[in-house]
Design a protein around this motif. Sequence first.
Motif, PDB file in Angstrom:
ATOM      1  N   ARG A   1      -3.187 -12.518   0.976  1.00 20.39           N
ATOM      2  CA  ARG A   1      -2.651 -13.698   1.670  1.00 20.39           C
ATOM      3  C   ARG A   1      -1.222 -13.470   2.138  1.00 20.39           C
ATOM      4  O   ARG A   1      -0.702 -14.166   3.001  1.00 20.39           O
ATOM      5  N   ILE A   2      -0.547 -12.500   1.528  1.00 17.87           N
ATOM      6  CA  ILE A   2       0.824 -12.187   1.945  1.00 17.87           C
ATOM      7  C   ILE A   2       0.742 -11.258   3.156  1.00 17.87           C
ATOM      8  O   ILE A   2       0.171 -10.170   3.071  1.00 17.87           O
ATOM      9  N   PRO A   3       1.274 -11.697   4.299  1.00 22.60           N
ATOM     10  CA  PRO A   3       1.146 -10.888   5.515  1.00 22.60           C
ATOM     11  C   PRO A   3       1.663  -9.463   5.291  1.00 22.60           C
ATOM     12  O   PRO A   3       2.739  -9.277   4.707  1.00 22.60           O
ATOM     13  N   GLY A   4       0.903  -8.494   5.725  1.00 19.91           N
ATOM     14  CA  GLY A   4       1.332  -7.096   5.639  1.00 19.91           C
ATOM     15  C   GLY A   4       1.012  -6.424   4.319  1.00 19.91           C
ATOM     16  O   GLY A   4       1.112  -5.192   4.206  1.00 19.91           O
ATOM     17  N   GLU A   5       0.602  -7.205   3.295  1.00 16.53           N
ATOM     18  CA  GLU A   5       0.428  -6.559   1.990  1.00 16.53           C
ATOM     19  C   GLU A   5      -0.850  -5.701   1.935  1.00 16.53           C
ATOM     20  O   GLU A   5      -0.863  -4.658   1.275  1.00 16.53           O
ATOM     21  N   SER A   6      -1.908  -6.110   2.658  1.00 15.99           N
ATOM     22  CA  SER A   6      -3.120  -5.274   2.713  1.00 15.99           C
ATOM     23  C   SER A   6      -2.769  -3.897   3.260  1.00 15.99           C
ATOM     24  O   SER A   6      -3.199  -2.864   2.728  1.00 15.99           O
ATOM     25  N   GLU A   7      -2.012  -3.885   4.350  1.00 14.80           N
ATOM     26  CA  GLU A   7      -1.643  -2.613   4.982  1.00 14.80           C
ATOM     27  C   GLU A   7      -0.808  -1.760   4.034  1.00 14.80           C
ATOM     28  O   GLU A   7      -1.001  -0.544   3.934  1.00 14.80           O
TER      29      GLU A   7
END
Lengths: 488, 488
Positions: free
Chosen positions: B398-404
């Motif tokens: 849910r935190i933008p950029g954390e998957s990447e």
Amino acid sequence: MSKKGIQSKDPHVLNLVKIVGVDPVRKSILYKKEDLLAYDCDGFTLRKHLPRAVVFPKNTAEVAAIVTYCHENDLPFLARGAGTGLSGGAIPLNGEVIISMVRMKKLLSVDFENRRAVVEPGFVNLKLTNSISDKGYYYAPDPSSQYCCTIGGNVAENAGGAHCLKYGVTTNHILGLEVVLPNGKVIEIGKDGVPDQPGYDLLGLLTGSEGTLGIVTKITVRILKNPEGKQTVLAYFDKVADGSKAVSDIISAGIVPAALEMMDKTAIEGVEAAAFPVGHPKDIEAVLLIEVDGIAAGLDEQINQILAVCNSNNVREVKAAQSEQERAKWWANRKTGFGAMGAISPDYIVQDGVIPRSKLPEVLKRINEISEEFSLRIANIFHAGDGNLHPLVLFDARIPGESEKALEAGSLCLKACADVGGTITGEHGVGIEKREEMRFVFTDEEIIAQTEIRQVFNSKNLLNAGKLFPSPGRCVEVKNEIAAAAAK
Amino acid sequence: MSKKGIQSKDPHVLNLVKIVGVDPVRKSILYKKEDLLAYDCDGFTLRKHLPRAVVFPKNTAEVAAIVTYCHENDLPFLARGAGTGLSGGAIPLNGEVIISMVRMKKLLSVDFENRRAVVEPGFVNLKLTNSISDKGYYYAPDPSSQYCCTIGGNVAENAGGAHCLKYGVTTNHILGLEVVLPNGKVIEIGKDGVPDQPGYDLLGLLTGSEGTLGIVTKITVRILKNPEGKQTVLAYFDKVADGSKAVSDIISAGIVPAALEMMDKTAIEGVEAAAFPVGHPKDIEAVLLIEVDGIAAGLDEQINQILAVCNSNNVREVKAAQSEQERAKWWANRKTGFGAMGAISPDYIVQDGVIPRSKLPEVLKRINEISEEFSLRIANIFHAGDGNLHPLVLFDARIPGESEKALEAGSLCLKACADVGGTITGEHGVGIEKREEMRFVFTDEEIIAQTEIRQVFNSKNLLNAGKLFPSPGRCVEVKNEIAAAAAK
């Protein structure tokens, strides 16, 4: 005289000398007919062809340079180890330049912590065990020729051996390979010895490809810790059927012996007449040589189970080796068994079929029938535990037509194996000997798929051409039929 | 409404229905978006693509007919088992027709005498052991998903498991395959289950080819006799370095445990917070789960040696399982470890690197550094005995950029493995997840050689395209460069 003593008018020989140099002590290239005669066959002696030359590279760079030269000049070439192969894989059918690997024979490194060793391809199999045994380690694959065969040759043939029942064949012990591809490029597979690389299993594909996909120049092998203990027994059976049943029962009982070997009456006659007799009774039909190994505390129990199985199958006598010397004598008797046939027959050919263990009595009976049909004696010395038969067809090449009869009888033995769901080679390879027998186990389409894989690596088919697959005729026809059908 | 209830305007769907028929109870084909959503990814959930349809064949003839139809109509297609794969191998990147094998789930035969069983690809791994355990036999490869994953999927991925240290991965247990080739033709490899066929090792080539060379429709596997005894211990270490050293020392001592598993502090926090806590101390840095098996008489000695090694490496506590129940609890705690991360993190990705065992301390240190660099927790649950690491990168999608960030950290963990001579996957496969990481271990030329092998089987590249190898760009360029250089 030219090139410091090289007396050859063949420009290719002169160019190859530039790569390997001239060695004042040991020849780096052979090109005279009298020298080449020693390379006209390998352990399969029924076909002989002279190579164009034999070169002895000292390192990967020289191998790559030789291969590149051959590739660019459309010269057929092949690699050869100790030349102990039994299916003709190193015979220069097309007047190949033979690249002998015997000078690349170094043990490059041993890593006890990660249990692996790196060797050059010309390193002799048994020397590896001898080099690490003081630390309590050994190399498992043990073909009968292990005192002289090379690990490079073992990789080409996916060699087996008596102890492969428990420990697996060569492919189960190879962790990495450096390979010169047929175009001269060098690739590494299984870098640094971590097995199971992603992508397609190139390590498996190269191992056992009988020198048709590339030339191995460095090999990382798995080494094993010596088992804490070993026990070895001989069991004599009046009836071969009882011996076969005992084999099947031992495995069914859940015991995995380190080795489970069998010899029949004719084989016993041979080994007892040869260099390492051990006093097997001559009136029995089968002897089993059984070895268990592992944690010392567990061995007695396994031996007791084996004795019980033998007793319930009418064994005449069972005896355990009383010393390491006695054990070694028994193994020498077994391991020189093929050569021992020379004591009772002028010539012999050895076959190499595999069957599901449960079919052992049925197939031995069929081999006996073949022996009678052809009026040729057939001895059986084999890895019974893994269903790997070695019928030895005895004959006299001086009698016109008898070589051909022996080959036909051998082929029928393989057919008998294939017919019960087995296959045509367990460890000796196809080479030139069993090319046509490939049809017993593969459809044309399956053979074509394999030749297409060869094409990927060996696009000019200069490397060891004419081996492993049936002569192209029928396959090419089938391929054309398939293409024509697809085009409709 | 058309075709007895099939509501689709897609002519291909209507034609596929003709092959698989309409099942009044269980659907034989799915084509509505709401049904297809369940098939848009597998155990790798970071990429989602809808298939064109999902068909459920009941036998080889139907699979062959579906494949032939796809081949002739240039429809991309792929096979899917239980969909538990962790690298995205069953994700329909190109809107494939998914051929689900879950209705081909019969145990076809068991041959105790020759120690083999024949199963359909949709047969669940653990069911095989459950079906033969009353006779004292089992099937060795035991991926953590074994209660639901299929043996067909195991073949595609060359699946491993905790007990593969001693017994080997899937490829070591496959004796024969029936395969539908990408053109719809059916071939049999390793007929009737005799392994080590001559010619190239097609059995090895197909196993682990991640569904890119053919679709397996029948599998002959090796079954093993249950070991007479088992002993299982847990060992707790204050320092991860001591735990690593103990692993290395156990193997160096010549012991080959049936399993030798390790979890680190973060992993322990997860498994203790999830469904199967067993009371591991939370302040330790490493727990080892060690199992030995074999002849009962030899086990105490092995356990004593293991205890001695643990003691000489500053173990805090060692305890042996007192009952089969306790052993089963410990294994449930370990085997559900990946999923347990859900108890301490909203999301996680699991990586799957392999290293030489001696590099364990060095690589665990590097993984720790990566964790700090990315400010992401990384848990380690892994097959320590065979150097097969599973770093679990915990993150919050849910935190933008954390998957990447998590993907990048995972990739760096694999780089760390490759840099010490290891590799990028031990048992989870490459799929779509690790395509670019293939470059860590293969040169462009080596990748091209593999895509050419794929081409032999999968000439139209309709079967599971886009998997296993890096995106073509650079490789195609290199290939053109090579061709241009050769043409000069």
